[in-house]
Design an enzyme around this catalytic site. Structure first.
Site, mmCIF file in Angstrom:
data_model
loop_
_atom_site.group_PDB
_atom_site.id
_atom_site.type_symbol
_atom_site.label_atom_id
_atom_site.label_comp_id
_atom_site.label_asym_id
_atom_site.label_seq_id
_atom_site.Cartn_x
_atom_site.Cartn_y
_atom_site.Cartn_z
ATOM 1 N N SER A 118 -19.629 26.794 -55.497
ATOM 2 C CA SER A 118 -20.252 26.208 -54.305
ATOM 3 C C SER A 118 -21.767 26.161 -54.297
ATOM 4 O O SER A 118 -22.347 25.503 -53.439
ATOM 5 C CB SER A 118 -19.781 26.933 -53.051
ATOM 6 O OG SER A 118 -18.530 26.425 -52.692
ATOM 7 N N LYS A 163 -27.160 29.255 -45.740
ATOM 8 C CA LYS A 163 -25.825 28.730 -45.429
ATOM 9 C C LYS A 163 -25.330 29.478 -44.187
ATOM 10 O O LYS A 163 -25.566 30.693 -44.060
ATOM 11 C CB LYS A 163 -24.941 29.023 -46.644
ATOM 12 C CG LYS A 163 -23.570 28.397 -46.667
ATOM 13 C CD LYS A 163 -22.933 28.668 -48.045
ATOM 14 C CE LYS A 163 -21.551 28.077 -48.181
ATOM 15 N NZ LYS A 163 -20.979 28.287 -49.537
ATOM 16 N N SER A 223 -19.309 24.074 -51.500
ATOM 17 C CA SER A 223 -19.377 24.137 -50.065
ATOM 18 C C SER A 223 -20.799 24.347 -49.532
ATOM 19 O O SER A 223 -21.046 24.116 -48.350
ATOM 20 C CB SER A 223 -18.479 25.258 -49.552
ATOM 21 O OG SER A 223 -18.932 26.512 -50.031
HETATM 22 N N1 GLN Z 1 -14.717 24.191 -54.192
HETATM 23 C C1 GLN Z 1 -14.219 25.527 -54.406
HETATM 24 C C2 GLN Z 1 -13.135 25.842 -53.415
HETATM 25 O O1 GLN Z 1 -12.917 25.036 -52.537
HETATM 26 C C3 GLN Z 1 -15.339 26.517 -54.357
HETATM 27 C C4 GLN Z 1 -15.668 27.041 -53.024
HETATM 28 C C5 GLN Z 1 -16.771 28.032 -53.020
HETATM 29 O O2 GLN Z 1 -17.346 28.363 -54.062
HETATM 30 N N2 GLN Z 1 -17.034 28.560 -51.862
HETATM 31 O O3 GLN Z 1 -12.507 26.857 -53.494
#
Ligand code: GLN
Length: 485
Positions: A184, A85, A160
């Protein structure tokens, strides 16, 4: 665009097999890297990748091949290409966190996770797309465009870590790295039909990873099988003097032994009652119920468990996490990293204008909510209450684990949404996180393992374990892969 098979493509052998083939000279590291780069080139339409690290990757592959030729040990991951990532500081090009404010930023050092993988001979071939600063669940908040779901390209890959997960589904590399602050790694893994692992908080060093919310951020491996995920975790886990939250590791996370023999490890598994309510799509519920039934038929005792505070976990998360985000993003001032507004007159203007242009609406929303809940007049009403609730949730989860070895439920309430379906409604987007964020608030480990499909799209089974029971969780997840039809 073609629809790929439901449960991950099989472009690659098991990681252990690849390594043994590299060591025996059956295949070279450079051949593996070239294969990966070619697949990346051919899959551009999915927008899983932000940049390739071709030059450095090829050079490193030659080094690995030279080592093997001269009879030296090239490491546990000799020659294995991987994708990270783009919020991991890594050499070989820019590190962007998919945000305009980091455009032009080149990392002066590498994340511990990348260093550890490289030390074992793994080769970073590309940096994957994400929601900018990991804020989101679909990559629609990326400043580099949305990653499409390889199973159905009219749908999002999730987020994400959508780029990292889509990369594995597309077979661009045998494994990838993501980060999981609120789901994520697990949520896109569920949407794309691969295995995504969120380790115990502190098990993997976050040094050199762009911080989102420091009290819940973890790094997680993504791969085709539980065995591969465990193999990578074995390289990543352990203390790091550069991340004071890191904890001791087990001797090994590598899984061995036949599936039948691992049945004894789960005496009792709890289905979380609050995870199977009306908020979860009927089809998703049915697939997960089926998975629990299959476990039961195989001899595992299944009971229902209630964790009442889980219903408030989402609200709690969306106070605590923005609070930490607002603090972690304060360092991007237009002076030290990446983008700086060129014609700002005063320093103060440069701060303001660089941030105004560099951050996207979701980043700004989180900064505003975060500073609001931390401000003196509102701290007690929001942040303090959320912190208290977090402790209550942890206590309830600990209590549940007095009665069961693992908890199970869905990962997300739906299959992968259509591109654009939630993009203009942040609340709808946040609701996707309802079953993943409780895990992060508690710090416990959890995994998403493909368990079936609904409306032709993959669905993941979430298995959650007590703190530090990563090895047991991985063994049980592998056992589940064996009983899954
Ligand atoms: N979807 C969650 C958020 O927007 C998780 C994001 C993540 O784990 N980086 O906070």
């Amino acid at each position: 665009m073609s629809h790929k098979s439901l449960i991950s493509s099989h472009e690659w052998d098991a990681i252990e097999k690849i390594v043994s083939d590299v060591n025996s000279g059956k295949i070279t590291a450079i051949e593996l890297v070239e294969k990966s780069l070619k697949l990346i080139e051919d899959s551009k339409e999915y927008n899983a990748i932000i940049s390739v690290t071709e030059e450095r990757a090829k050079k490193r592959a030659e080094e690995v091949d030279a080592k093997i030729k001269s009879g030296m040990n090239a490491g546990k991951l000799a020659g294995v290409p991987f994708i990270a990532k783009d919020n991991f500081l890594a050499f070989g090009g820019e590190t962007t966190a998919a945000s305009n404010i980091l455009r032009g930023f080149e990392a002066p050092y590498q994340a511990t996770a990348i260093e550890k993988l490289e030390a074992e001979g793994a080769i970073l071939v590309a940096k994957a797309n994400l929601d900018a600063f990991a804020h989101g669940g679909s990559t629609e908040n990326s400043d580099f465009g949305t990653t499409l779901n390889p199973v159905d390209s009219t749908r999002v890959a999730g987020g994400s870590s959508g780029g990292s997960v889509a990369s594995v589904t597309l077979g661009l590399a045998p494994f990838s790295l993501g980060t999981d602050t609120g789901g994520s790694v697990r949520e896109p893994a569920s949407f794309c039909g691969v295995v995504g692992y969120k380790p115990t908080y502190g098990l993997v060093s976050r040094y050199g990873v762009v911080a989102m919310a420091s009290s819940t951020d973890v790094i997680g491996p993504i791969a085709n099988t539980v065995e591969d995920v465990a193999y990578v975790l074995d390289v990543l886990a352990g203390r790091d003097s550069k991340d004071s939250t890191t904890i001791d590791r087990e001797l090994s996370y590598v899984l061995s032994g036949s599936l039948q023999n691992t049945a004894h490890i789960a005496h009792r598994v709890g289905v979380v009652k609050e995870f199977l309510g009306d908020g979860v799509d009927k089809e998703v519920r049915e697939v997960v119920q089926d998975a629990a039934d299959q476990l039961k038929k195989s001899g595992v005792e299944i009971v229902e468990v209630s964790i009442p505070s889980i219903d408030l976990a989402l609200a709690c998360y969306y106070i605590i996490v923005p609070a930490e985000v607002s603090s972690n993003l304060s360092r991007y001032d237009g002076q030290r990293y990446g983008f700086s507004k060129p014609d700002a007159v005063e320093l103060e203007d440069s701060y303001n204008e660089s941030r105004a242009i560099g951050f996207n609406p979701e980043n700004k929303r989180r900064i505003m909510i975060g500073t609001y809940v931390l401000s003196s007049g509102y701290y007690d009403a929001y942040y303090k209450k959320a912190a208290l609730l977090r402790t209550k949730l942890i206590n309830e989860v600990n209590k549940a684990f007095e009665k069961v070895d693992f908890l199970v439920g869905p990962v997300a309430p739906t299959i992968a949404p259509k591109v654009g379906e939630n993009a203009s409604d942040p609340l709808k987007m946040y609701l996707l996180d309802i079953m993943t964020v409780p895990v992060n608030l508690c710090g416990v480990p959890a995994i998403s393992v493909p368990c079936g499909s609904a409306k032709g799209m993959p669905v993941g089974l979430q298995i959650i374990a007590p703190m530090r029971k990563d090895k047991e969780l991985l063994e049980f997840a592998k056992y589940y892969e064996g009983v899954r039809k």
